[in-house]
Design a protein around this motif. Structure first.
Motif, PDB file in Angstrom:
ATOM      1  N   ALA A 120     -16.684 -89.322  16.983  1.00  0.00           N
ATOM      2  CA  ALA A 120     -16.477 -87.883  16.737  1.00  0.00           C
ATOM      3  C   ALA A 120     -17.815 -87.176  16.551  1.00  0.00           C
ATOM      4  N   ASP A 121     -18.744 -87.846  15.848  1.00  0.00           N
ATOM      5  CA  ASP A 121     -20.059 -87.247  15.623  1.00  0.00           C
ATOM      6  C   ASP A 121     -20.821 -87.057  16.932  1.00  0.00           C
ATOM      7  N   SER A 122     -20.788 -88.066  17.808  1.00  0.00           N
ATOM      8  CA  SER A 122     -21.527 -87.945  19.070  1.00  0.00           C
ATOM      9  C   SER A 122     -20.872 -86.903  19.981  1.00  0.00           C
ATOM     10  N   LEU A 123     -19.539 -86.884  20.002  1.00  0.00           N
ATOM     11  CA  LEU A 123     -18.834 -85.895  20.817  1.00  0.00           C
ATOM     12  C   LEU A 123     -19.134 -84.479  20.326  1.00  0.00           C
ATOM     13  N   PHE A 124     -19.115 -84.299  19.015  1.00  0.00           N
ATOM     14  CA  PHE A 124     -19.405 -82.989  18.438  1.00  0.00           C
ATOM     15  C   PHE A 124     -20.841 -82.569  18.731  1.00  0.00           C
ATOM     16  N   SER A 125     -21.767 -83.520  18.673  1.00  0.00           N
ATOM     17  CA  SER A 125     -23.157 -83.231  18.996  1.00  0.00           C
ATOM     18  C   SER A 125     -23.269 -82.687  20.422  1.00  0.00           C
ATOM     19  N   GLY A 126     -22.532 -83.296  21.353  1.00  0.00           N
ATOM     20  CA  GLY A 126     -22.549 -82.830  22.737  1.00  0.00           C
ATOM     21  C   GLY A 126     -21.925 -81.459  22.902  1.00  0.00           C
ATOM     22  N   ILE A 127     -20.838 -81.212  22.180  1.00  0.00           N
ATOM     23  CA  ILE A 127     -20.185 -79.903  22.250  1.00  0.00           C
ATOM     24  C   ILE A 127     -21.118 -78.810  21.750  1.00  0.00           C
ATOM     25  N   VAL A 128     -21.784 -79.055  20.627  1.00  0.00           N
ATOM     26  CA  VAL A 128     -22.683 -78.038  20.071  1.00  0.00           C
ATOM     27  C   VAL A 128     -23.900 -77.850  20.975  1.00  0.00           C
ATOM     28  N   PHE A 129     -24.406 -78.951  21.532  1.00  0.00           N
ATOM     29  CA  PHE A 129     -25.525 -78.836  22.479  1.00  0.00           C
ATOM     30  C   PHE A 129     -25.138 -77.948  23.667  1.00  0.00           C
ATOM     31  N   ALA A 130     -23.937 -78.165  24.205  1.00  0.00           N
ATOM     32  CA  ALA A 130     -23.472 -77.365  25.337  1.00  0.00           C
ATOM     33  C   ALA A 130     -23.226 -75.915  24.923  1.00  0.00           C
ATOM     34  N   TYR A 131     -22.790 -75.719  23.677  1.00  0.00           N
ATOM     35  CA  TYR A 131     -22.602 -74.354  23.180  1.00  0.00           C
ATOM     36  C   TYR A 131     -23.932 -73.608  23.131  1.00  0.00           C
ATOM     37  N   ILE A 132     -25.003 -74.281  22.696  1.00  0.00           N
ATOM     38  CA  ILE A 132     -26.332 -73.654  22.678  1.00  0.00           C
ATOM     39  C   ILE A 132     -26.732 -73.246  24.097  1.00  0.00           C
ATOM     40  N   TRP A 133     -26.531 -74.164  25.037  1.00  0.00           N
ATOM     41  CA  TRP A 133     -26.843 -73.871  26.435  1.00  0.00           C
ATOM     42  C   TRP A 133     -26.023 -72.673  26.924  1.00  0.00           C
ATOM     43  N   TYR A 134     -24.743 -72.666  26.579  1.00  0.00           N
ATOM     44  CA  TYR A 134     -23.849 -71.590  27.009  1.00  0.00           C
ATOM     45  C   TYR A 134     -24.329 -70.223  26.511  1.00  0.00           C
ATOM     46  N   ASP A 135     -24.651 -70.120  25.225  1.00  0.00           N
ATOM     47  CA  ASP A 135     -25.052 -68.823  24.675  1.00  0.00           C
ATOM     48  C   ASP A 135     -26.396 -68.364  25.239  1.00  0.00           C
ATOM     49  N   CYS A 136     -27.332 -69.303  25.414  1.00  0.00           N
ATOM     50  CA  CYS A 136     -28.633 -68.935  26.000  1.00  0.00           C
ATOM     51  C   CYS A 136     -28.468 -68.568  27.477  1.00  0.00           C
ATOM     52  N   PHE A 137     -27.618 -69.305  28.181  1.00  0.00           N
ATOM     53  CA  PHE A 137     -27.314 -69.002  29.581  1.00  0.00           C
ATOM     54  C   PHE A 137     -26.682 -67.621  29.694  1.00  0.00           C
ATOM     55  N   HIS A 138     -25.740 -67.330  28.793  1.00  0.00           N
ATOM     56  CA  HIS A 138     -25.048 -66.044  28.777  1.00  0.00           C
ATOM     57  C   HIS A 138     -26.055 -64.911  28.583  1.00  0.00           C
ATOM     58  N   TYR A 139     -26.966 -65.090  27.659  1.00  0.00           N
ATOM     59  CA  TYR A 139     -27.977 -64.061  27.420  1.00  0.00           C
ATOM     60  C   TYR A 139     -28.842 -63.857  28.670  1.00  0.00           C
ATOM     61  N   TYR A 140     -29.221 -64.960  29.303  1.00  0.00           N
ATOM     62  CA  TYR A 140     -30.113 -64.867  30.459  1.00  0.00           C
ATOM     63  C   TYR A 140     -29.458 -64.150  31.630  1.00  0.00           C
ATOM     64  N   ILE A 141     -28.180 -64.429  31.896  1.00  0.00           N
ATOM     65  CA  ILE A 141     -27.560 -63.787  33.050  1.00  0.00           C
ATOM     66  C   ILE A 141     -27.273 -62.312  32.788  1.00  0.00           C
ATOM     67  N   HIS A 142     -27.306 -61.890  31.526  1.00  0.00           N
ATOM     68  CA  HIS A 142     -27.206 -60.464  31.223  1.00  0.00           C
ATOM     69  C   HIS A 142     -28.567 -59.778  31.297  1.00  0.00           C
ATOM     70  N   HIS A 143     -29.596 -60.419  30.791  1.00  0.00           N
ATOM     71  CA  HIS A 143     -30.881 -59.744  30.623  1.00  0.00           C
ATOM     72  C   HIS A 143     -32.005 -60.317  31.471  1.00  0.00           C
ATOM     73  N   GLY A 144     -31.764 -61.446  32.126  1.00  0.00           N
ATOM     74  CA  GLY A 144     -32.761 -61.991  33.036  1.00  0.00           C
ATOM     75  C   GLY A 144     -32.545 -61.475  34.450  1.00  0.00           C
ATOM     76  N   ALA A 145     -33.414 -61.907  35.352  1.00  0.00           N
ATOM     77  CA  ALA A 145     -33.308 -61.479  36.747  1.00  0.00           C
ATOM     78  C   ALA A 145     -33.450 -62.685  37.668  1.00  0.00           C
ATOM     79  N   PRO A 146     -32.462 -63.581  37.666  1.00  0.00           N
ATOM     80  CA  PRO A 146     -32.538 -64.753  38.546  1.00  0.00           C
ATOM     81  C   PRO A 146     -32.545 -64.336  40.007  1.00  0.00           C
ATOM     82  N   GLY A 147     -33.424 -64.969  40.782  1.00  0.00           N
ATOM     83  CA  GLY A 147     -33.571 -64.563  42.177  1.00  0.00           C
ATOM     84  C   GLY A 147     -32.677 -65.296  43.143  1.00  0.00           C
ATOM     85  N   VAL A 148     -32.512 -66.587  42.922  1.00  0.00           N
ATOM     86  CA  VAL A 148     -31.746 -67.390  43.872  1.00  0.00           C
ATOM     87  C   VAL A 148     -30.939 -68.440  43.120  1.00  0.00           C
TER      88      VAL A 148
END
Length: 315
Positions: A240-268
């Motif tokens: 459960a601890d390792s699974l939760f660690s992965g979920i939270v890691f992916a959540y961090i990626w998700y929120d940072c990704f979400h911010y980037y696609i709103h305020h960044g300018a990806p080209g390709v």
């Protein structure tokens, strides 16, 4: 002539195309085929306020601004709320369910940041810069991974993390679709409208406000307790601890990704595709396209946005 946002929203096809720019209502029907960057740049925003993407996502020249102003056919009617006053209290006083849904599903632009609370103390805690997420949750990932590795070994703990990352992709979809987008099934009471505004309506009403984009720490903490408690009931604690660690890691990626696609300018590539995909969710099809960091589960559950169809076959 004055137009309400919901009136402008009806003009969202190639043959009848309006947008809002700096409080002016523009008729861009004939301009679509003349736009130097191609009409696909404008199509996702038809019927909405393009002020913020006009300046931030697709910077334009002064000549472009003068050209845009020549397309004016009216002005935007004054909103029933003042974004510089506490929004939550205004929603409580001024909105029923129908007007609330219209309000949050018509994206708006404000200079700077809008206010959620009139009280400065509460207002401070309503602001969530994107970097709060890795700062707050990064140590949580490390802690649960190390605790798991002590019992399972690093290889098994890493396997649990990988499974947690995969689990998050589904959890992201489920939360977005069945919790964040429950506005149509909300009871018509200001308490429920205000709660929905805090957890997600706030982001759809003002999608480019950089301080109201990532999930507030208080809500994410409550959700994390629910998720961790549920996992502990289903599998041994070390896994459960390792699974939760992965979920939270992916959540961090998700929120940072979400911010980037709103305020960044990806080209390709994938980032550019998901920016277009998520933009379509905000400005055209808010009841589809629930994937933010990926669209796999949209494909599985039949809620995938038809980007190509929207961009080439709008009539």
């Amino acid at each position: 002539m004055e137009f309400k946002p919901e009136e402008v929203a009806k003009h969202n096809t190639r043959s009848d195309a309006y947008v809002i720019f700096e409080g002016k209502v523009l008729n861009v029907t004939d301009f679509l085929k003349k736009h130097p960057g191609g009409d696909e740049v404008i199509l996702p925003y038809l019927g909405t306020d393009i002020t913020e993407p006009f300046y931030k996502e697709h910077p334009h020249s002064k000549a472009a601004i003068r050209m845009a102003n020549k397309l004016q056919v009216g002005t935007q009617a004054k909103e029933v709320v003042d974004p510089k006053q506490g929004m939550l209290w205004q929603i409580w006083k001024n909105f029923d369910k129908k007007s609330y849904i219209d309000f949050v599903n018509n994206p708006k632009h404000v200079d700077g940041h809008f206010r959620v609370f009139d009280t400065e103390f509460l207002e401070f805690f309503s602001k969530n810069p994107w970097y709060y997420v890795p700062i707050v949750w990064g140590p949580v990932v490390l802690y649960y991974f190390l605790v798991s590795a002590l019992h399972l070994g690093y290889s098994s703990a890493l396997l649990g993390v990988a499974l947690g990352v995969l689990a998050w992709t589904l959890l992201e979809y489920v939360i977005h679709r069945f919790i964040f987008h429950t506005e149509e099934s909300l009871p018509d009471h200001p308490l429920f409208l205000c709660f929905h505004f805090l957890i997600h309506g706030i982001h759809h009403a003002f999608p480019m406000d950089s301080l109201r984009l990532v999930f507030p720490p208080v809500f994410s903490f409550i959700l994390s307790l629910i998720v961790k408690g549920g996992i502990n009931l289903l599998i041994p604690s070390a896994w459960a601890d390792s699974l939760f660690s992965g979920i939270v890691f992916a959540y961090i990626w998700y929120d940072c990704f979400h911010y980037y696609i709103h305020h960044g300018a990806p080209g390709v590539g994938y980032f550019k595709f998901m920016k277009s995909y998520h933009t379509q969710h905000h400005y055209a099809q808010n009841m589809n396209g629930y994937g933010v960091s990926n669209h796999f589960w949209d494909i599985v559950f039949g809620t995938k946005l038809a980007l190509e169809e929207k961009q080439t076959n709008i009539e």
